[in-house]
Design a protein around this motif. Structure first.
Motif, PDB file in Angstrom:
ATOM      1  N   ARG A 176       2.339  -4.363  -4.499  1.00  0.00           N
ATOM      2  CA  ARG A 176       1.764  -3.949  -3.215  1.00  0.00           C
ATOM      3  C   ARG A 176       0.425  -3.233  -3.384  1.00  0.00           C
ATOM      4  O   ARG A 176       0.065  -2.342  -2.611  1.00  0.00           O
ATOM      5  N   SER A 177      -0.308  -3.646  -4.410  1.00  0.00           N
ATOM      6  CA  SER A 177      -1.615  -3.030  -4.675  1.00  0.00           C
ATOM      7  C   SER A 177      -2.622  -3.277  -3.563  1.00  0.00           C
ATOM      8  O   SER A 177      -3.632  -2.572  -3.461  1.00  0.00           O
ATOM      9  N   THR A 178      -2.349  -4.265  -2.701  1.00  0.00           N
ATOM     10  CA  THR A 178      -3.218  -4.504  -1.545  1.00  0.00           C
ATOM     11  C   THR A 178      -3.247  -3.299  -0.609  1.00  0.00           C
ATOM     12  O   THR A 178      -4.164  -3.164   0.212  1.00  0.00           O
ATOM     13  N   SER A 179      -2.272  -2.401  -0.710  1.00  0.00           N
ATOM     14  CA  SER A 179      -2.230  -1.218   0.154  1.00  0.00           C
ATOM     15  C   SER A 179      -3.444  -0.314  -0.040  1.00  0.00           C
ATOM     16  O   SER A 179      -3.757   0.492   0.840  1.00  0.00           O
ATOM     17  N   TYR A 180      -4.101  -0.440  -1.198  1.00  0.00           N
ATOM     18  CA  TYR A 180      -5.242   0.420  -1.480  1.00  0.00           C
ATOM     19  C   TYR A 180      -6.567  -0.207  -1.059  1.00  0.00           C
ATOM     20  O   TYR A 180      -7.633   0.354  -1.320  1.00  0.00           O
ATOM     21  N   LEU A 181      -6.499  -1.361  -0.405  1.00  0.00           N
ATOM     22  CA  LEU A 181      -7.700  -1.969   0.187  1.00  0.00           C
ATOM     23  C   LEU A 181      -7.821  -1.419   1.606  1.00  0.00           C
ATOM     24  O   LEU A 181      -7.311  -1.988   2.558  1.00  0.00           O
ATOM     25  N   ILE A 182      -8.507  -0.322   1.738  1.00  0.00           N
ATOM     26  CA  ILE A 182      -8.486   0.464   2.967  1.00  0.00           C
ATOM     27  C   ILE A 182      -9.329  -0.164   4.072  1.00  0.00           C
ATOM     28  O   ILE A 182      -8.927  -0.230   5.230  1.00  0.00           O
ATOM     29  N   THR A 183     -10.508  -0.633   3.727  1.00  0.00           N
ATOM     30  CA  THR A 183     -11.421  -1.152   4.741  1.00  0.00           C
ATOM     31  C   THR A 183     -11.447  -2.672   4.721  1.00  0.00           C
ATOM     32  O   THR A 183     -11.053  -3.313   3.740  1.00  0.00           O
ATOM     33  N   ASN A 184     -11.960  -3.257   5.791  1.00  0.00           N
ATOM     34  CA  ASN A 184     -12.135  -4.710   5.831  1.00  0.00           C
ATOM     35  C   ASN A 184     -13.093  -5.155   4.731  1.00  0.00           C
ATOM     36  O   ASN A 184     -12.930  -6.237   4.150  1.00  0.00           O
ATOM     37  N   ASP A 185     -14.092  -4.334   4.449  1.00  0.00           N
ATOM     38  CA  ASP A 185     -15.029  -4.659   3.375  1.00  0.00           C
ATOM     39  C   ASP A 185     -14.309  -4.711   2.028  1.00  0.00           C
ATOM     40  O   ASP A 185     -14.589  -5.599   1.205  1.00  0.00           O
ATOM     41  N   ASP A 186     -13.377  -3.790   1.790  1.00  0.00           N
ATOM     42  CA  ASP A 186     -12.582  -3.824   0.557  1.00  0.00           C
ATOM     43  C   ASP A 186     -11.849  -5.157   0.420  1.00  0.00           C
ATOM     44  O   ASP A 186     -11.815  -5.763  -0.658  1.00  0.00           O
ATOM     45  N   ILE A 187     -11.245  -5.600   1.510  1.00  0.00           N
ATOM     46  CA  ILE A 187     -10.462  -6.842   1.485  1.00  0.00           C
ATOM     47  C   ILE A 187     -11.366  -8.044   1.252  1.00  0.00           C
ATOM     48  O   ILE A 187     -11.089  -8.900   0.400  1.00  0.00           O
ATOM     49  N   ASN A 188     -12.454  -8.120   1.987  1.00  0.00           N
ATOM     50  CA  ASN A 188     -13.363  -9.261   1.840  1.00  0.00           C
ATOM     51  C   ASN A 188     -13.985  -9.311   0.450  1.00  0.00           C
ATOM     52  O   ASN A 188     -14.118 -10.392  -0.142  1.00  0.00           O
ATOM     53  N   ARG A 189     -14.350  -8.165  -0.097  1.00  0.00           N
ATOM     54  CA  ARG A 189     -14.916  -8.138  -1.449  1.00  0.00           C
ATOM     55  C   ARG A 189     -13.877  -8.563  -2.482  1.00  0.00           C
ATOM     56  O   ARG A 189     -14.185  -9.266  -3.446  1.00  0.00           O
ATOM     57  N   THR A 190     -12.623  -8.146  -2.271  1.00  0.00           N
ATOM     58  CA  THR A 190     -11.559  -8.544  -3.195  1.00  0.00           C
ATOM     59  C   THR A 190     -11.351 -10.050  -3.181  1.00  0.00           C
ATOM     60  O   THR A 190     -11.312 -10.701  -4.233  1.00  0.00           O
ATOM     61  N   PHE A 191     -11.233 -10.631  -1.990  1.00  0.00           N
ATOM     62  CA  PHE A 191     -11.035 -12.074  -1.910  1.00  0.00           C
ATOM     63  C   PHE A 191     -12.236 -12.836  -2.477  1.00  0.00           C
ATOM     64  O   PHE A 191     -12.075 -13.901  -3.083  1.00  0.00           O
ATOM     65  N   ALA A 192     -13.434 -12.296  -2.303  1.00  0.00           N
ATOM     66  CA  ALA A 192     -14.624 -12.928  -2.884  1.00  0.00           C
ATOM     67  C   ALA A 192     -14.551 -12.904  -4.413  1.00  0.00           C
ATOM     68  O   ALA A 192     -14.895 -13.892  -5.085  1.00  0.00           O
ATOM     69  N   SER A 193     -14.087 -11.783  -4.986  1.00  0.00           N
ATOM     70  CA  SER A 193     -13.941 -11.696  -6.438  1.00  0.00           C
ATOM     71  C   SER A 193     -12.865 -12.653  -6.949  1.00  0.00           C
ATOM     72  O   SER A 193     -13.039 -13.299  -7.986  1.00  0.00           O
ATOM     73  N   LEU A 194     -11.761 -12.747  -6.224  1.00  0.00           N
ATOM     74  CA  LEU A 194     -10.713 -13.686  -6.618  1.00  0.00           C
ATOM     75  C   LEU A 194     -11.249 -15.114  -6.608  1.00  0.00           C
ATOM     76  O   LEU A 194     -11.000 -15.892  -7.535  1.00  0.00           O
ATOM     77  N   PHE A 195     -11.968 -15.462  -5.554  1.00  0.00           N
ATOM     78  CA  PHE A 195     -12.537 -16.804  -5.413  1.00  0.00           C
ATOM     79  C   PHE A 195     -13.427 -17.131  -6.611  1.00  0.00           C
ATOM     80  O   PHE A 195     -13.335 -18.212  -7.211  1.00  0.00           O
TER      81      PHE A 195
ATOM     82  N   PHE B 114       2.118  -7.804   0.350  1.00  0.00           N
ATOM     83  CA  PHE B 114       1.607  -6.706   1.162  1.00  0.00           C
ATOM     84  C   PHE B 114       2.717  -6.195   2.064  1.00  0.00           C
ATOM     85  O   PHE B 114       3.651  -6.931   2.404  1.00  0.00           O
ATOM     86  N   ILE B 115       2.620  -4.931   2.437  1.00  0.00           N
ATOM     87  CA  ILE B 115       3.629  -4.310   3.296  1.00  0.00           C
ATOM     88  C   ILE B 115       3.402  -4.741   4.735  1.00  0.00           C
ATOM     89  O   ILE B 115       2.278  -4.690   5.242  1.00  0.00           O
ATOM     90  N   ASP B 116       4.481  -5.157   5.389  1.00  0.00           N
ATOM     91  CA  ASP B 116       4.422  -5.648   6.762  1.00  0.00           C
ATOM     92  C   ASP B 116       4.364  -4.477   7.745  1.00  0.00           C
ATOM     93  O   ASP B 116       5.332  -3.725   7.903  1.00  0.00           O
ATOM     94  N   ALA B 117       3.228  -4.337   8.424  1.00  0.00           N
ATOM     95  CA  ALA B 117       3.016  -3.214   9.343  1.00  0.00           C
ATOM     96  C   ALA B 117       4.028  -3.198  10.479  1.00  0.00           C
ATOM     97  O   ALA B 117       4.485  -2.130  10.901  1.00  0.00           O
ATOM     98  N   ASN B 118       4.390  -4.371  10.987  1.00  0.00           N
ATOM     99  CA  ASN B 118       5.280  -4.438  12.143  1.00  0.00           C
ATOM    100  C   ASN B 118       6.663  -3.862  11.864  1.00  0.00           C
ATOM    101  O   ASN B 118       7.338  -3.369  12.783  1.00  0.00           O
ATOM    102  N   ARG B 119       7.087  -3.927  10.612  1.00  0.00           N
ATOM    103  CA  ARG B 119       8.391  -3.372  10.264  1.00  0.00           C
ATOM    104  C   ARG B 119       8.276  -2.010   9.593  1.00  0.00           C
ATOM    105  O   ARG B 119       9.131  -1.140   9.775  1.00  0.00           O
ATOM    106  N   PHE B 120       7.204  -1.829   8.840  1.00  0.00           N
ATOM    107  CA  PHE B 120       7.108  -0.602   8.047  1.00  0.00           C
ATOM    108  C   PHE B 120       6.765   0.622   8.885  1.00  0.00           C
ATOM    109  O   PHE B 120       7.330   1.707   8.668  1.00  0.00           O
ATOM    110  N   ILE B 121       5.865   0.491   9.840  1.00  0.00           N
ATOM    111  CA  ILE B 121       5.493   1.651  10.650  1.00  0.00           C
ATOM    112  C   ILE B 121       6.690   2.186  11.437  1.00  0.00           C
ATOM    113  O   ILE B 121       6.953   3.397  11.418  1.00  0.00           O
ATOM    114  N   PRO B 122       7.489   1.329  12.118  1.00  0.00           N
ATOM    115  CA  PRO B 122       8.713   1.855  12.751  1.00  0.00           C
ATOM    116  C   PRO B 122       9.674   2.502  11.745  1.00  0.00           C
ATOM    117  O   PRO B 122      10.313   3.508  12.052  1.00  0.00           O
TER     118      PRO B 122
END
Length: 250
Positions: free
Chosen positions: A107-126, A139-147
């Protein structure tokens, strides 16, 4: 990025997660997806103290690990003498040679805080994948985890490892002033001696959880095509695992 597992926290993490996670089952789960997609070279992001690396090494697979924490990598290298580990940031890294599969585990995706973090990560993977390469991540499912966090204000995990008893008491706070689906995580780690708790460390981190639709859109915008989505229950929280292929555009 989080420095959650630096210093002595790396050893505490390693001790506790040895009992939280069945790494043999984790290896079988990820390796089945790797074999389904005929991937022969593997990078694991969030490789931590090398528990999955050990399984890949034992099966003579072409594996390397990447982690943000130098302390975690030091433990991993000691545990896996014949594996390659890189200290790096998933948002910006460059391998010597592209690989067929990149895993983001734990669940290391939890530390991708901003949209820029996510987009940069996917660009690096690509960039670091072969033309037919795949990514596999959870990734942790917000719809179930927040409740869940609202209904369970204090979450206690207990573990025993090498005759030591540990307890982690953690609390998740939904901060509506933050962007996206963000939570603030506080935790106290204890060693239990003769029935008495002795504080080892306090911890704090801001993390992000995602909806499935949100993650699907990020992948689409970053030229990945989803192959499979798995609704998976793990040791603590409901997660999704996504397998996606690099999409070559003309």
């Amino acid at each position: 990025m989080a420095s959650l597992y630096d210093g002595k926290m790396a050893a505490i993490y390693d001790a506790m997660y040895q009992t939280f996670v069945n790494y043999d089952e984790e290896y079988v789960f990820y390796n089945n997806l790797i074999q389904e997609n005929k991937a022969s070279t593997i990078l694991e992001i969030g490789s931590g103290t090398g528990n999955l690396a050990k399984r890949f090494q034992e099966n003579n697979q072409n594996y390397q690990g990447l982690d943000y924490s130098e302390s975690m990598i030091a433990i991993a290298k000691e545990r896996n003498k014949n594996c390659s580990f890189i200290q790096g940031d998933m948002r910006e890294f460059k391998l010597e040679n592209p690989v067929h599969a990149i895993l983001i585990t734990g669940r290391s995706t939890s530390y991708l805080i901003t949209n820029d973090d996510i987009n940069r990560t996917f660009a690096s993977l690509f960039t670091n994948l072969t033309d037919d390469g795949i990514i596999i991540f959870d990734f942790i499912d917000a719809n179930r985890f927040i409740p869940f966090t609202k209904e369970n204000p204090l979450i206690i995990h207990e573990a025993k490892y090498e005759n030591e008893n540990y307890t982690r008491e953690s609390h998740w706070d939904t901060n509506n002033s933050l962007e996206n689906f963000m939570l603030e995580w506080t935790a106290k780690y204890y060693k239990v001696v003769n029935g008495e708790k002795e504080i080892i460390e306090n911890d704090f981190s801001t993390v992000r959880v995602f909806t499935l639709n949100e993650m699907e859109l990020f992948l689409y915008l970053n030229n990945f095509e989803i192959i499979k989505t798995i609704d998976r229950k793990t040791y603590a929280y409901d997660t999704y695992v996504i397998v996606a292929r690099k999409k070559i555009t003309s």
